[in-house]
Design an enzyme around this catalytic site. Structure first.
Site, mmCIF file in Angstrom:
data_model
loop_
_atom_site.group_PDB
_atom_site.id
_atom_site.type_symbol
_atom_site.label_atom_id
_atom_site.label_comp_id
_atom_site.label_asym_id
_atom_site.label_seq_id
_atom_site.Cartn_x
_atom_site.Cartn_y
_atom_site.Cartn_z
ATOM 1 N N ASP A 80 68.196 12.065 -3.371
ATOM 2 C CA ASP A 80 66.976 11.475 -2.841
ATOM 3 C C ASP A 80 66.042 10.947 -3.927
ATOM 4 O OD1 ASP A 80 66.040 13.801 -4.005
ATOM 5 O OD2 ASP A 80 65.539 14.806 -2.122
ATOM 6 N N GLU A 102 75.286 13.743 -0.104
ATOM 7 C CA GLU A 102 74.168 14.576 0.357
ATOM 8 C C GLU A 102 73.317 13.814 1.377
ATOM 9 O OE1 GLU A 102 72.150 17.902 -2.323
ATOM 10 O OE2 GLU A 102 70.779 16.203 -2.089
ATOM 11 N N GLU A 116 60.695 11.632 -1.800
ATOM 12 C CA GLU A 116 62.126 11.856 -1.591
ATOM 13 C C GLU A 116 62.569 11.724 -0.139
ATOM 14 O OE1 GLU A 116 61.026 13.678 -5.480
ATOM 15 O OE2 GLU A 116 60.165 13.770 -3.469
ATOM 16 N N HIS A 195 57.573 21.517 -9.510
ATOM 17 C CA HIS A 195 57.434 20.148 -10.008
ATOM 18 C C HIS A 195 57.013 19.141 -8.935
ATOM 19 C CE1 HIS A 195 61.380 19.960 -8.108
ATOM 20 N NE2 HIS A 195 61.267 18.644 -8.089
ATOM 21 N N ARG A 197 55.290 16.587 -6.505
ATOM 22 C CA ARG A 197 54.047 15.834 -6.545
ATOM 23 C C ARG A 197 53.052 16.322 -5.504
ATOM 24 N NH1 ARG A 197 57.740 11.765 -7.820
ATOM 25 N NH2 ARG A 197 57.185 10.504 -9.651
ATOM 26 N N HIS A 227 57.708 22.376 -16.101
ATOM 27 C CA HIS A 227 58.009 20.946 -16.026
ATOM 28 C C HIS A 227 57.133 20.175 -17.008
ATOM 29 C CE1 HIS A 227 58.500 16.924 -14.204
ATOM 30 N NE2 HIS A 227 59.608 17.410 -13.692
#
Length: 353
Positions: A80, A102, A116, A195, A197, A227
């Site tokens: 993604d 996937e 994603e 990590h 957003r 990260h």
């Protein structure tokens, strides 16, 4: 994609070209090296402080050049990421079939995970072949009108990758030795990552507050590979930087991280892939998100959604710490480690037909 690359390169029916966009160079380079693989193209796409739109524009332009040169019969994309979406769009514009590894994972909330969820849905709209890891993923694709003869339930290639990697872990690896010397064998170990957003800002501060409170419990150690994004680095190091039983470190290479996953008692993370890797290793995971596209791990009892509420994270961590440290003996909902072989066979069938 490592198991897929290895399977296709081992089959003389295919000439397999690997393009590494280096969207996550700190991850991709060391993974390729660990598995003794080398890409045919390296697009070196990353720039400092780049926007998603800037990244997407450069990806499509550079991938277009690769497609012009290679003229592939099919392009396989995974997951993604922005790379996955850009490669799908670039291939679609040139009328090159795409196989999405996937496929079918869904939250149906474009803000979680962002971007994603949108990336994955668009890829599935444009793909020719859909390699769905689970029954849930197959059902989602069928509900969205994807033709059943283009969907293949394969299991998840991450199971293949973990099973391939585990025997390759070397205890004399410098990072592993460094962590092992810090760890107390009599303490309970919690592995932490983050990590996303959508968790930047207030949500991350809640998670940090929870980790600080957990660190005050008896007989507990935490390891947090931080990260590199400044939105994560700055608050984490500012607020957790001087806690004696909480080790902050740079992101780990795949070998060291897999060793740490195997060594820990449980994991606190907002990652998607870790939810799947944990099922192979029999580890419990607390997910600092409100939703997950990997519901199978929740249903199977490996994963619990705790959101970013400090109190809930602490409560569930204490609950796990009160349990005996042992591997969860449950069936893995993501397959038996033969996903790459099934994908190879599906692509062969596509070209034969």
């Amino acid at each position: 994609m490592v198991p897929v690359i290895k399977s296709f390169r081992a089959d003389d029916a295919f000439e397999t070209i690997v393009c590494n966009t280096a969207q996550h160079r700190e991850m991709t380079d060391q993974v390729l090296e660990f598995f003794s693989l080398k890409g045919d193209y390296d697009l070196d796409i990353m720039q400092k402080e780049q926007s998603l739109n800037g990244l997407m524009g450069r990806l499509i332009t550079k991938l277009d050049n690769v497609l012009e040169e290679v003229i592939p019969d099919i392009v396989l994309v995974h997951g993604d990421t922005s790379t996955c979406l850009a490669a799908t769009l670039a291939s679609f514009h040139k009328q090159i079939p795409v196989g999405h590894v996937e496929a079918g994972l869904r939250t149906y909330d474009f803000t979680q995970p962002f971007p994603e969820e949108m990336n994955r849905q668009v890829c599935d709209k444009l793909a020719t072949l859909h390699f769905a890891p689970t029954d849930n993923a197959v059902a989602a694709l069928l509900q969205e009108g994807v033709k059943s003869n283009s969907i293949f339930k394969t299991g998840n290639t991450i199971v293949d990758a973990v099973e391939l990697a585990l025997p390759m872990i070397k205890n004399n690896h410098p990072r592993i030795q460094q962590m092992d010397s810090w760890l107390n064998p009599s303490s309970r170990l919690i592995l932490v990552t983050g990590h996303r957003r959508e968790n930047f800002g207030k949500a991350l501060l809640e998670v940090i507050g929870a980790l600080k409170e957990i660190s005050e419990l008896d007989n507990v150690q935490l390891v947090y590979p931080v990260h590199l994004n400044p939105n994560v680095q700055d608050p984490v190091y500012d607020l957790l930087g001087n806690i004696y039983n909480l080790l902050l470190c740079d992101p780990l290479d795949y070998e060291s991280f897999l060793w740490l996953m195997k060594r820990c008692d449980f994991i606190i993370t907002d990652s998607g892939g870790i939810q799947e890797e944990a099922t192979v290793l029999g580890k419990n995971v607390l997910i600092t998100r409100n939703t997950t596209e990997r519901q199978e791990a929740v249903t199977a009892g490996f994963v619990k959604l705790v959101g970013t509420d400090k109190g809930k994270i602490v409560k569930e961590a204490i609950h796990l710490l009160q349990q005996s440290p042992q591997k969860q003996d449950k069936d893995n909902p993501y397959g038996s480690g033969d996903a790459a072989t099934q994908i190879l066979n599906a692509v062969k069938t596509h070209f034969i037909v």
